[in-house]
Design a protein around this motif. Sequence first.
Motif, PDB file in Angstrom:
ATOM      1  N   PRO A 389       0.819  -1.229   0.000  1.00  0.00           N
ATOM      2  CA  PRO A 389       0.000   0.000   0.000  1.00  0.00           C
ATOM      3  C   PRO A 389       0.844   1.268   0.000  1.00  0.00           C
ATOM      4  O   PRO A 389       0.429   2.292  -0.564  1.00  0.00           O
ATOM      5  CB  PRO A 389      -0.826  -0.126   1.286  1.00  0.00           C
ATOM      6  CG  PRO A 389      -0.038  -1.021   2.178  1.00  0.00           C
ATOM      7  CD  PRO A 389       0.646  -1.986   1.256  1.00  0.00           C
ATOM      8  N   LEU A 390       2.021   1.230   0.625  1.00  0.00           N
ATOM      9  CA  LEU A 390       2.869   2.414   0.654  1.00  0.00           C
ATOM     10  C   LEU A 390       3.320   2.805  -0.746  1.00  0.00           C
ATOM     11  O   LEU A 390       3.329   3.992  -1.108  1.00  0.00           O
ATOM     12  CB  LEU A 390       4.089   2.153   1.550  1.00  0.00           C
ATOM     13  CG  LEU A 390       5.047   3.331   1.759  1.00  0.00           C
ATOM     14  CD1 LEU A 390       4.324   4.502   2.421  1.00  0.00           C
ATOM     15  CD2 LEU A 390       6.244   2.901   2.592  1.00  0.00           C
ATOM     16  N   SER A 391       3.678   1.808  -1.561  1.00  0.00           N
ATOM     17  CA  SER A 391       4.089   2.075  -2.944  1.00  0.00           C
ATOM     18  C   SER A 391       2.928   2.632  -3.756  1.00  0.00           C
ATOM     19  O   SER A 391       3.099   3.581  -4.540  1.00  0.00           O
ATOM     20  CB  SER A 391       4.620   0.795  -3.593  1.00  0.00           C
ATOM     21  OG  SER A 391       5.751   0.304  -2.916  1.00  0.00           O
ATOM     22  N   ALA A 392       1.736   2.061  -3.569  1.00  0.00           N
ATOM     23  CA  ALA A 392       0.557   2.550  -4.283  1.00  0.00           C
ATOM     24  C   ALA A 392       0.240   3.983  -3.883  1.00  0.00           C
ATOM     25  O   ALA A 392      -0.094   4.831  -4.732  1.00  0.00           O
ATOM     26  CB  ALA A 392      -0.636   1.639  -3.995  1.00  0.00           C
ATOM     27  N   TRP A 393       0.362   4.272  -2.580  1.00  0.00           N
ATOM     28  CA  TRP A 393       0.101   5.633  -2.096  1.00  0.00           C
ATOM     29  C   TRP A 393       1.091   6.621  -2.708  1.00  0.00           C
ATOM     30  O   TRP A 393       0.704   7.704  -3.175  1.00  0.00           O
ATOM     31  CB  TRP A 393       0.203   5.661  -0.568  1.00  0.00           C
ATOM     32  CG  TRP A 393       0.113   7.038   0.002  1.00  0.00           C
ATOM     33  CD1 TRP A 393      -1.018   7.748   0.282  1.00  0.00           C
ATOM     34  CD2 TRP A 393       1.223   7.892   0.352  1.00  0.00           C
ATOM     35  NE1 TRP A 393      -0.693   8.998   0.784  1.00  0.00           N
ATOM     36  CE2 TRP A 393       0.673   9.102   0.834  1.00  0.00           C
ATOM     37  CE3 TRP A 393       2.614   7.739   0.310  1.00  0.00           C
ATOM     38  CZ2 TRP A 393       1.476  10.163   1.265  1.00  0.00           C
ATOM     39  CZ3 TRP A 393       3.405   8.796   0.733  1.00  0.00           C
ATOM     40  CH2 TRP A 393       2.846   9.985   1.208  1.00  0.00           C
ATOM     41  N   TRP A 394       2.360   6.279  -2.706  1.00  0.00           N
ATOM     42  CA  TRP A 394       3.377   7.184  -3.246  1.00  0.00           C
ATOM     43  C   TRP A 394       3.133   7.465  -4.726  1.00  0.00           C
ATOM     44  O   TRP A 394       3.170   8.623  -5.164  1.00  0.00           O
ATOM     45  CB  TRP A 394       4.767   6.584  -3.038  1.00  0.00           C
ATOM     46  CG  TRP A 394       5.868   7.477  -3.550  1.00  0.00           C
ATOM     47  CD1 TRP A 394       6.342   7.557  -4.834  1.00  0.00           C
ATOM     48  CD2 TRP A 394       6.586   8.462  -2.800  1.00  0.00           C
ATOM     49  NE1 TRP A 394       7.319   8.509  -4.922  1.00  0.00           N
ATOM     50  CE2 TRP A 394       7.491   9.085  -3.697  1.00  0.00           C
ATOM     51  CE3 TRP A 394       6.571   8.861  -1.461  1.00  0.00           C
ATOM     52  CZ2 TRP A 394       8.359  10.087  -3.286  1.00  0.00           C
ATOM     53  CZ3 TRP A 394       7.451   9.863  -1.056  1.00  0.00           C
ATOM     54  CH2 TRP A 394       8.318  10.461  -1.973  1.00  0.00           C
ATOM     55  N   LEU A 395       2.863   6.409  -5.496  1.00  0.00           N
ATOM     56  CA  LEU A 395       2.700   6.577  -6.944  1.00  0.00           C
ATOM     57  C   LEU A 395       1.377   7.228  -7.311  1.00  0.00           C
ATOM     58  O   LEU A 395       1.202   7.663  -8.453  1.00  0.00           O
ATOM     59  CB  LEU A 395       2.851   5.224  -7.637  1.00  0.00           C
ATOM     60  CG  LEU A 395       4.280   4.649  -7.611  1.00  0.00           C
ATOM     61  CD1 LEU A 395       4.297   3.241  -8.190  1.00  0.00           C
ATOM     62  CD2 LEU A 395       5.252   5.547  -8.366  1.00  0.00           C
ATOM     63  N   SER A 396       0.450   7.298  -6.371  1.00  0.00           N
ATOM     64  CA  SER A 396      -0.782   8.057  -6.623  1.00  0.00           C
ATOM     65  C   SER A 396      -0.514   9.558  -6.552  1.00  0.00           C
ATOM     66  O   SER A 396      -1.343  10.359  -6.996  1.00  0.00           O
ATOM     67  CB  SER A 396      -1.859   7.665  -5.607  1.00  0.00           C
ATOM     68  OG  SER A 396      -1.535   8.131  -4.306  1.00  0.00           O
ATOM     69  N   ARG A 397       0.639   9.934  -6.010  1.00  0.00           N
ATOM     70  CA  ARG A 397       0.998  11.344  -5.846  1.00  0.00           C
ATOM     71  C   ARG A 397       2.204  11.764  -6.675  1.00  0.00           C
ATOM     72  O   ARG A 397       2.343  12.938  -7.015  1.00  0.00           O
ATOM     73  CB  ARG A 397       1.276  11.627  -4.361  1.00  0.00           C
ATOM     74  CG  ARG A 397       0.004  11.615  -3.524  1.00  0.00           C
ATOM     75  CD  ARG A 397       0.285  11.389  -2.058  1.00  0.00           C
ATOM     76  NE  ARG A 397      -0.935  11.495  -1.263  1.00  0.00           N
ATOM     77  CZ  ARG A 397      -1.854  10.511  -1.196  1.00  0.00           C
ATOM     78  NH1 ARG A 397      -1.671   9.380  -1.864  1.00  0.00           N
ATOM     79  NH2 ARG A 397      -2.949  10.673  -0.469  1.00  0.00           N
ATOM     80  N   PHE A 398       3.070  10.794  -6.981  1.00  0.00           N
ATOM     81  CA  PHE A 398       4.277  11.107  -7.736  1.00  0.00           C
ATOM     82  C   PHE A 398       4.429  10.109  -8.878  1.00  0.00           C
ATOM     83  O   PHE A 398       3.968   8.977  -8.800  1.00  0.00           O
ATOM     84  CB  PHE A 398       5.518  11.057  -6.833  1.00  0.00           C
ATOM     85  CG  PHE A 398       5.422  11.953  -5.629  1.00  0.00           C
ATOM     86  CD1 PHE A 398       5.711  13.303  -5.732  1.00  0.00           C
ATOM     87  CD2 PHE A 398       5.031  11.435  -4.400  1.00  0.00           C
ATOM     88  CE1 PHE A 398       5.629  14.132  -4.624  1.00  0.00           C
ATOM     89  CE2 PHE A 398       4.946  12.253  -3.286  1.00  0.00           C
ATOM     90  CZ  PHE A 398       5.238  13.612  -3.396  1.00  0.00           C
ATOM     91  N   ARG A 399       5.127  10.548  -9.923  1.00  0.00           N
ATOM     92  CA  ARG A 399       5.288   9.694 -11.098  1.00  0.00           C
ATOM     93  C   ARG A 399       6.285   8.572 -10.864  1.00  0.00           C
ATOM     94  O   ARG A 399       6.119   7.472 -11.380  1.00  0.00           O
ATOM     95  CB  ARG A 399       5.734  10.559 -12.284  1.00  0.00           C
ATOM     96  CG  ARG A 399       5.803   9.793 -13.590  1.00  0.00           C
ATOM     97  CD  ARG A 399       6.243  10.712 -14.715  1.00  0.00           C
ATOM     98  NE  ARG A 399       6.398   9.992 -15.964  1.00  0.00           N
ATOM     99  CZ  ARG A 399       6.962  10.510 -17.055  1.00  0.00           C
ATOM    100  NH1 ARG A 399       7.413  11.767 -17.024  1.00  0.00           N
ATOM    101  NH2 ARG A 399       7.079   9.791 -18.152  1.00  0.00           N
ATOM    102  N   PHE A 400       7.346   8.860 -10.079  1.00  0.00           N
ATOM    103  CA  PHE A 400       8.407   7.884  -9.836  1.00  0.00           C
ATOM    104  C   PHE A 400       8.635   7.726  -8.338  1.00  0.00           C
ATOM    105  O   PHE A 400       8.302   8.607  -7.542  1.00  0.00           O
ATOM    106  CB  PHE A 400       9.725   8.333 -10.485  1.00  0.00           C
ATOM    107  CG  PHE A 400       9.632   8.614 -11.957  1.00  0.00           C
ATOM    108  CD1 PHE A 400       9.474   7.569 -12.860  1.00  0.00           C
ATOM    109  CD2 PHE A 400       9.693   9.909 -12.444  1.00  0.00           C
ATOM    110  CE1 PHE A 400       9.386   7.808 -14.221  1.00  0.00           C
ATOM    111  CE2 PHE A 400       9.602  10.168 -13.796  1.00  0.00           C
ATOM    112  CZ  PHE A 400       9.440   9.113 -14.691  1.00  0.00           C
ATOM    113  N   GLY A 401       9.245   6.590  -7.973  1.00  0.00           N
ATOM    114  CA  GLY A 401       9.730   6.437  -6.616  1.00  0.00           C
ATOM    115  C   GLY A 401      10.863   7.418  -6.372  1.00  0.00           C
ATOM    116  O   GLY A 401      11.491   7.906  -7.324  1.00  0.00           O
ATOM    117  N   PRO A 402      11.178   7.749  -5.120  1.00  0.00           N
ATOM    118  CA  PRO A 402      12.196   8.774  -4.856  1.00  0.00           C
ATOM    119  C   PRO A 402      13.581   8.440  -5.413  1.00  0.00           C
ATOM    120  O   PRO A 402      14.234   9.297  -6.010  1.00  0.00           O
ATOM    121  CB  PRO A 402      12.214   8.865  -3.324  1.00  0.00           C
ATOM    122  CG  PRO A 402      11.516   7.636  -2.833  1.00  0.00           C
ATOM    123  CD  PRO A 402      10.549   7.255  -3.890  1.00  0.00           C
TER     124      PRO A 402
END
Length: 416
Positions: A389-402
């Motif tokens: 879920p953390l990865s899904a949450w991040w990618l719902s807000r940003f195009r790429f992982g950090p």
Amino acid sequence: MTSRLELAEREASKIGSHTTADAAAFPVRERIQALDVVRGVAVAGILLANVLVFFGLTFLAPDRAAAFPTVAADRVALFIEHVFVEGKFYSVFSLLFGIGFGLQLARGGDAALPRFKRRLRILLAIGAVHAFLIWAGDILMLYALLGFTMPWFARKSNRELLRWTVILLAIPTALYVVAVAASLALGSGTSQGSPGSGIPPSILAIFERIGTGGIKDAFIGNLVFFAGRWADLFFTVRFPKVLGMFVLGLWTVRTGLALSPSSHRATLVRWSILGWSIGLPANIVATWAFENWPYIPPSIGGLLGVSMQAVGVPMLAIGYAASIALLVVDGRRFITVFAPVGRMALTNYLMHSVICVILSYGFGFGLWWRIGASRAMAIALAIIVVQIPLSAWWLSRFRFGPVEWIWRRLTYGRPV
């Protein structure tokens, strides 16, 4: 009328000695969901393998491991790890690395090579920071270094790629045959070995302080582990194993299989069946062999284990990749939760190290040498459950992982 997919596959099949700038018009630029899902499962599986090292169990003497209250569950966990996990997921990830290279060539032609090499140099730097400052079990440096050979393989035909895949995957067995022959000719002993028994007491003392000391002890222990880690990569002939899967991944792009899994469902079914039916029995035999004969000194029993691994590990890895891709192709939505994990696989991989080092080392929670394999793998599963879920949450807000964003930013030299 010829479809765009057919044109894409035709262009991909041309990648090789006659790659031209025409490939820059390669039409498939959107993400391929099956690859993201396979990558997500692979990075989760890599954690299941690495967690035994994170908590020092690879270096723990058997008598100390037998003293854990979870010893029965630990034996089951280790059997599962040896049969289903060990070597399989880095092989899947190696396959994906080769696919990624093939996709870059297909989309950019020869013009993509300088950018690919720049990406490798940056990956090498990221791996070096990871290995020296966080955790020495890093795989990124190995991938980056071997990746520089891929442009040479890109000039080979499809038939030659398959031939090189077989040759590379067979090298460890061939070298072990030579070692067995030399051992028999010299009359070397065949005494049994055991995990941890071959490590000098002075080194074991350094490793023990990883779990009890501070940051300085962890840093020193990590440097010692780094030296041992790279010695082991040579000792177990890991390089051709990884490179062989790179080359196979490039071949799957050439044939169009990686470009459009849904158009090759029959091939995926065939490889899924072959991978499981050959790979699983071979890995069971290899596990049994290494329980009875150590890798060193070289022996006939050890040769059985090495040869079964040489067949079983890549075949089961192929079985995993094909089965996961089939689930995506057939619309099994439950498996697609791993897609965001795969889209930010580099970030998640590095997060594994940060989380597990804090849990394991003395400056953190100090679980080093204090938990068995079953509890270590339970921790790994918990981390995976959180990362989905953390990865899904991040990618719902940003195009790429950090970390992916940093990698791309450094590669292109501009905001992406």
